[in-house]
Design an enzyme around this catalytic site. Structure first.
Site: not given
Ligand code: PGA
Length: 246
Positions: A14-16, A94, A96, A162, A168, A208
């Site tokens: 997942n490159w965000k 997700h 975020e 997650e 992160g 992570s």
């Protein structure tokens, strides 16, 4: 019947909102592509929407989606549009997106249904924060996120556990705690559907993950793969993670 017992390990990057431009995106993608060639895992890269049409040769995923086919929804992207770009997987829920856009389980549920209708595979993210009760959060997110979704659709759904505090931060969830969370998720699925379905559902861990801890998750937790954020932006590191499947 579900055929998840034959499922390959799934390693999702997942490159965000990275990298900063198309040139870098292509370079990163192509380096990863060379490095994971012939891998036993199914490797999926989820770049930002704007790079999707430029990348080919690894399975593509999207980081988000909207729950309508088309219309007056400024700024949104539909499952149909993703399908047209050869996208196979969509990350939904997700943490975020839940946090930054107040995305509710009801919205997530609509997104999942719309993806399934378009035959896109869904990666449903669930997870608690440190100050939350894990049992309650997982129960709510799984139950409401999957509301009215029939058992037959589970061949196209993967759940990614997650824990928010692990994303992160460099503080990945311990093997024991991850095992505990995965069995909680399976228990919830078993209560909602059946034990058989719970035992066969695809589950990923994310938070992570790096090349030093990836192998242990795959070996010791009984999961089907990993959802990798930060480390997926470092080609060498991500390739190592993919290799840890073997
Ligand atoms: P991380 O992100 O690997 O950087 O912790 C995981 C994710 O957000 O999916």
């Amino acid at each position: 019947m579900l055929k998840l017992e034959n499922m390959k390990y799934l390693i999702v990057g997942n490159w965000k909102m990275n990298p900063a431009n198309q040139k870098e995106a292509k370079e990163l993608f192509n380096t990863i592509k060379r490095g994971v060639k012939g891998s036993k895992a199914e490797v999926v890269i989820c770049p930002p929407f704007v790079y999707l049409s430029e990348l080919e040769g690894i399975t593509l995923g999207a980081q988000n989606v909207f729950y309508k086919e088309s219309g007056a929804f400024t700024g949104e992207v539909s499952p149909l549009m993703l399908k047209d770009l050869k996208v196979k997987y969509v990350i939904v829920g997700h943490s975020e997106v839940r946090k930054n856009f107040n995305e509710t389980d009801e919205i997530i549920n609509k997104k999942i249904k719309e993806c399934l209708r378009e035959k896109l595979k869904v990666i449903l993210c669930v997870g608690e924060n440190k100050d939350e009760n894990k049992e309650i959060v997982l129960e709510k997110q799984v139950r409401n996120g999957l509301k009215d979704i029939p058992a037959k659709d589970f061949k196209n759904i993967v759940i990614a556990y997650e824990p928010i505090w692990a994303i992160g931060t460099g503080k990945n969830c311990s093997i024991e705690e991850t095992k505990n969370s995965i069995s909680l998720i399976k228990k919830i699925i078993s209560n909602l559907y059946s034990r058989e379905l719970a035992n066969n559902i695809g589950i990923l861990y994310g938070g992570s993950v790096n090349s030093k801890n990836s192998g242990e998750y795959l070996r010791s937790v009984g999961i089907n793969g990993l959802l990798v954020g930060g480390a997926s932006l470092d080609a060498k590191e991500f390739i190592e993670i993919v290799k840890s499947v073997e």
